[in-house]
Scaffold this motif. Structure first.
Motif, PDB file in Angstrom:
ATOM      1  N   ASN A 102       0.831  -1.211   0.000  1.00 40.12           N
ATOM      2  CA  ASN A 102       0.000   0.000   0.000  1.00 40.12           C
ATOM      3  C   ASN A 102       0.861   1.254   0.000  1.00 40.12           C
ATOM      4  O   ASN A 102       0.557   2.230  -0.710  1.00 40.12           O
ATOM      5  N   GLU A 103       1.923   1.244   0.812  1.00 42.52           N
ATOM      6  CA  GLU A 103       2.799   2.417   0.884  1.00 42.52           C
ATOM      7  C   GLU A 103       3.532   2.643  -0.429  1.00 42.52           C
ATOM      8  O   GLU A 103       3.649   3.774  -0.904  1.00 42.52           O
ATOM      9  N   ILE A 104       4.024   1.566  -1.022  1.00 38.97           N
ATOM     10  CA  ILE A 104       4.758   1.696  -2.276  1.00 38.97           C
ATOM     11  C   ILE A 104       3.834   2.138  -3.408  1.00 38.97           C
ATOM     12  O   ILE A 104       4.221   2.921  -4.279  1.00 38.97           O
ATOM     13  N   ASP A 105       2.606   1.660  -3.384  1.00 42.87           N
ATOM     14  CA  ASP A 105       1.634   2.078  -4.410  1.00 42.87           C
ATOM     15  C   ASP A 105       1.356   3.579  -4.351  1.00 42.87           C
ATOM     16  O   ASP A 105       0.968   4.193  -5.351  1.00 42.87           O
ATOM     17  N   LYS A 106       1.529   4.158  -3.169  1.00 45.17           N
ATOM     18  CA  LYS A 106       1.293   5.605  -3.008  1.00 45.17           C
ATOM     19  C   LYS A 106       2.437   6.441  -3.592  1.00 45.17           C
ATOM     20  O   LYS A 106       2.270   7.639  -3.838  1.00 45.17           O
ATOM     21  N   MET A 107       3.585   5.824  -3.762  1.00 39.85           N
ATOM     22  CA  MET A 107       4.779   6.575  -4.180  1.00 39.85           C
ATOM     23  C   MET A 107       4.760   6.815  -5.678  1.00 39.85           C
ATOM     24  O   MET A 107       4.790   5.873  -6.469  1.00 39.85           O
ATOM     25  N   LYS A 108       4.681   8.060  -6.055  1.00 40.94           N
ATOM     26  CA  LYS A 108       4.675   8.431  -7.463  1.00 40.94           C
ATOM     27  C   LYS A 108       5.816   9.417  -7.721  1.00 40.94           C
ATOM     28  O   LYS A 108       6.041  10.341  -6.932  1.00 40.94           O
ATOM     29  N   PHE A 109       6.507   9.220  -8.822  1.00 40.58           N
ATOM     30  CA  PHE A 109       7.618  10.108  -9.167  1.00 40.58           C
ATOM     31  C   PHE A 109       7.423  10.607 -10.593  1.00 40.58           C
ATOM     32  O   PHE A 109       7.161   9.813 -11.510  1.00 40.58           O
ATOM     33  N   THR A 110       7.538  11.903 -10.774  1.00 44.04           N
ATOM     34  CA  THR A 110       7.349  12.496 -12.092  1.00 44.04           C
ATOM     35  C   THR A 110       8.609  12.313 -12.938  1.00 44.04           C
ATOM     36  O   THR A 110       9.687  11.987 -12.425  1.00 44.04           O
ATOM     37  N   ILE A 241      15.405   3.202  -7.540  1.00 42.15           N
ATOM     38  CA  ILE A 241      16.223   3.877  -6.530  1.00 42.15           C
ATOM     39  C   ILE A 241      15.387   4.875  -5.735  1.00 42.15           C
ATOM     40  O   ILE A 241      15.450   4.917  -4.499  1.00 42.15           O
ATOM     41  N   LEU A 242      14.602   5.685  -6.448  1.00 38.74           N
ATOM     42  CA  LEU A 242      13.768   6.681  -5.774  1.00 38.74           C
ATOM     43  C   LEU A 242      12.750   6.017  -4.860  1.00 38.74           C
ATOM     44  O   LEU A 242      12.513   6.484  -3.737  1.00 38.74           O
ATOM     45  N   MET A 243      12.162   4.922  -5.334  1.00 39.76           N
ATOM     46  CA  MET A 243      11.205   4.195  -4.512  1.00 39.76           C
ATOM     47  C   MET A 243      11.895   3.632  -3.272  1.00 39.76           C
ATOM     48  O   MET A 243      11.376   3.722  -2.161  1.00 39.76           O
ATOM     49  N   GLY A 244      13.067   3.042  -3.468  1.00 41.52           N
ATOM     50  CA  GLY A 244      13.813   2.484  -2.337  1.00 41.52           C
ATOM     51  C   GLY A 244      14.185   3.547  -1.327  1.00 41.52           C
ATOM     52  O   GLY A 244      14.043   3.340  -0.108  1.00 41.52           O
ATOM     53  N   ASN A 245      14.662   4.687  -1.812  1.00 43.47           N
ATOM     54  CA  ASN A 245      15.042   5.786  -0.908  1.00 43.47           C
ATOM     55  C   ASN A 245      13.835   6.305  -0.127  1.00 43.47           C
ATOM     56  O   ASN A 245      13.908   6.528   1.090  1.00 43.47           O
ATOM     57  N   ALA A 246      12.722   6.503  -0.847  1.00 43.54           N
ATOM     58  CA  ALA A 246      11.512   7.025  -0.206  1.00 43.54           C
ATOM     59  C   ALA A 246      10.965   6.034   0.815  1.00 43.54           C
ATOM     60  O   ALA A 246      10.531   6.415   1.905  1.00 43.54           O
ATOM     61  N   PHE A 247      11.004   4.751   0.459  1.00 40.85           N
ATOM     62  CA  PHE A 247      10.475   3.750   1.370  1.00 40.85           C
ATOM     63  C   PHE A 247      11.370   3.605   2.603  1.00 40.85           C
ATOM     64  O   PHE A 247      10.881   3.445   3.724  1.00 40.85           O
ATOM     65  N   SER A 248      12.675   3.671   2.414  1.00 41.71           N
ATOM     66  CA  SER A 248      13.607   3.617   3.540  1.00 41.71           C
ATOM     67  C   SER A 248      13.345   4.763   4.511  1.00 41.71           C
ATOM     68  O   SER A 248      13.337   4.569   5.733  1.00 41.71           O
TER      69      SER A 248
END
Length: 267
Positions: A102-110, A241-248
């Motif tokens: 759920n948290e990862i699904d929320k992560m959006k990067f332009t 990478i961006l997803m990993g950084n944001a999730f960390s």
């Protein structure tokens, strides 16, 4: 934290949608693709391409498992302390996995987010200069000079080099004809790197190269210049990478907050 993120992303596979193909049922309960995957125990095996006899065996195992499980429940296995403990553990793991998804699904990067990251981190996307080489390692300069003389007389230089490496080299690569593979130039000892870089493709050193390990004769198969990858080549990796950084960051912030009120005892 990087290991945690890698594990977390991998675990998300467990909560992906199941294949809806009809494989049959047991007392009205569908036989799913996940049932088949659990029996096969090898993601490389494509059930649909198996021989009919093998398919029948897999389905029979699934049917037997479901029948035994249903019978165990009928006999009251759900009251067994071991069963209750296992179910509680599964609930905790499942809760974590669903939360992660759920948290990862929320992560959006332009596109701009990704391009900005690329511009600021180009050094992370460089393929270093590579040296594809062989070498012969001996103890003395005299031995190395003798090897060079033999190479000078040979018609097929690399074939002779391989032969000499197998019989003369004291390095562990001797059995492979002294082959080192394609190695980043900066990963080799400086003296070796300098000598190899001075060669043209398919030539060897005419002077023994002294390093801390002894004396080398080097054969350069190919030299590949360093290259900075383009944005299109790394766009998918940047998203990861961006997803990993944001999730960390999310995990750290949340766990730091939760620890404030938690009673934690570590023996």
């Amino acid at each position: 934290m990087k290991k945690i993120v890698t594990s977390i992303v991998a675990s998300l596979v467990l909560v992906t949608a199941l294949n809806a193909k009809d494989y049959g049922s047991v007392d009205g309960e569908a036989i799913t693709k996940q049932d088949i995957t659990m029996v096969l125990q090898d993601p490389r095996i494509d059930f649909d391409n198996l021989p009919d006899t093998a398919k029948k065996q897999v389905i029979e195992q699934i049917v037997n498992k479901k029948l035994i499980a249903k019978n165990a429940i009928k006999e009251g296995i759900e009251k067994d302390p071991k069963y209750i403990e296992a179910i509680n553990g599964i609930k905790e793991d499942l809760a974590l996995q669903v939360w992660q998804k759920n948290e990862i699904d929320k992560m959006k990067f332009t596109d701009q987010d990704k391009k900005d990251f690329f511009e600021k981190n180009k050094a992370k996307f460089v393929i270093p200069e590579l040296l594809d080489s062989r070498h012969i390692l001996v103890k003395t300069e005299a031995e190395a000079k003798d090897i060079i003389k033999q190479l000078d007389k040979a018609t097929k230089k690399e074939d002779k080099f391989i032969e000499l490496a197998k019989t003369k080299s004291s390095d562990s690569t001797a059995q492979n004809g002294g082959y080192l593979g394609k190695v980043p130039a900066d990963k080799l000892v400086p003296e070796f790197t300098a000598a190899a870089k001075s060669l043209t493709n398919n030539t060897y050193t005419k002077i023994p190269v002294k390093t801390q390990f002894g004396y080398h004769v080097i054969f350069l198969k190919e030299k590949t210049a360093a290259k900075t990858l383009t944005y299109p080549e790394v766009e998918a990796k940047i998203s990861q990478i961006l997803m990993g950084n944001a999730f960390s960051k999310k995990v750290k912030e949340l766990t730091d907050e939760l620890k404030k009120d938690a009673k934690i005892v570590i023996n």
